[in-house]
Design an enzyme around this catalytic site. Structure first.
Site, short mmCIF file in Angstrom:
data_model
loop_
_atom_site.label_atom_id
_atom_site.label_comp_id
_atom_site.label_asym_id
_atom_site.label_seq_id
_atom_site.Cartn_x
_atom_site.Cartn_y
_atom_site.Cartn_z
N ASP A 193 31.86 33.26 -52.94
CA ASP A 193 30.99 33.04 -53.60
C ASP A 193 29.92 31.92 -53.00
O ASP A 193 30.28 30.82 -52.89
CB ASP A 193 31.33 32.59 -54.85
CG ASP A 193 32.20 33.73 -55.81
OD1 ASP A 193 32.26 35.06 -55.19
OD2 ASP A 193 32.87 33.65 -56.80
N ASP A 209 31.61 44.01 -65.25
CA ASP A 209 32.47 42.76 -65.71
C ASP A 209 32.69 42.90 -67.22
O ASP A 209 31.61 43.01 -67.93
CB ASP A 209 31.56 41.79 -65.42
CG ASP A 209 31.18 41.56 -63.99
OD1 ASP A 209 32.03 42.17 -63.11
OD2 ASP A 209 29.88 41.15 -63.46
#
Length: 242
Positions: free
Chosen positions: A8, A130
């Site tokens: 990330d 998500d």
């Protein structure tokens, strides 16, 4: 089961967030390319990259430089998610050498456009779904829609045969080291035949075994690798990739 170690990116650094909260950030490295090499040396056959700045509309310049450095540093397929919201961005990122892109908010808000992009780039685009309590979250997880995650998955499948995968993340599990949401994953797997990638909460080898037992095609692992709770070679062995 495929294993995708996660990298990330925020401001060009390798970080992890808890439950997508930008105020709960841990920096794990200043050199994402070195981190990518680390995972590949340990046996990773693919990498999952996330541009956290682009995901919420911030300047992605530093992260794009990091992505280019990663692609030069390793010779494995890399997929990238975060801020993939236009045809121009899709073409730019694919031209950089990324194997696959993850489209999140735009897949919910403009499903017809997403299907057209999948058809234009067959098997190169995955939907990042998500979920917060089963509902699709968007805009870097800052907003929660009224659309159930399984409903979005079914809708996307009805529009195109060329979607590469669904990256399914339970936000409540992400970065919390509490195990994946197996029930949610199984509900998603039952809803569609699109290949599913489990994301969020994978912490122990028992979590890996549980995902293998339910025939999960792939899983993304982040914080547990960075904190040493999981050893990548052991994970790959349990997953059947070694």
């Amino acid at each position: 089961m495929e294993i995708w170690p996660a990298i990330d990116l925020r401001h060009g650094r390798c970080v992890r967030l808890q439950q997508g909260d930008y105020e709960r950030e841990t920096v794990f490295g200043e050199d994402p390319a070195a981190m990518a090499r680390r995972w590949v040396v340990a046996g990773a056959r693919r990498l999952h990259l996330v541009d956290l700045d682009a995901a919420r509309g911030d300047d992605p310049t530093e992260n794009l430089a990091a992505v280019r450095a990663i692609l030069q540093a390793v010779d494995v397929p890399c997929q990238l998610g975060g801020g993939v919201r236009s045809e121009a961005i899709i073409e730019e990122l694919l031209d950089m050498g990324l194997a696959r892109l993850v489209v999140g908010s735009a897949a919910l808000k403009r499903p017809e456009w997403f299907a057209q992009m999948c058809d234009a780039h067959p098997r190169r685009l995955a939907a990042g779904i998500d979920a917060r309590e089963g509902m699709v979250a968007t805009d870097g997880w800052l907003e929660t829609s009224s659309t159930p995650a399984v409903t979005l998955a079914k809708d996307l499948r009805s529009r195109t045969e060329n979607i590469a995968a669904i990256i399914y993340t339970d936000i409540a599990k992400d970065g919390m080291l509490e195990g994946p949401n197996l029930q949610g994953l199984q509900e998603m797997a039952a809803a569609t035949d699109i290949p599913l990638v489990a994301s969020g909460g994978v912490t122990t080898l028992d979590d890996i075994r549980a995902l293998v037992d339910v025939d999960m095609p792939a899983a993304i692992i982040g914080r547990a690798l960075y904190e040493g709770r999981l050893d990548l070679p052991e994970v790959l062995e349990v997953a059947g990739e070694q």
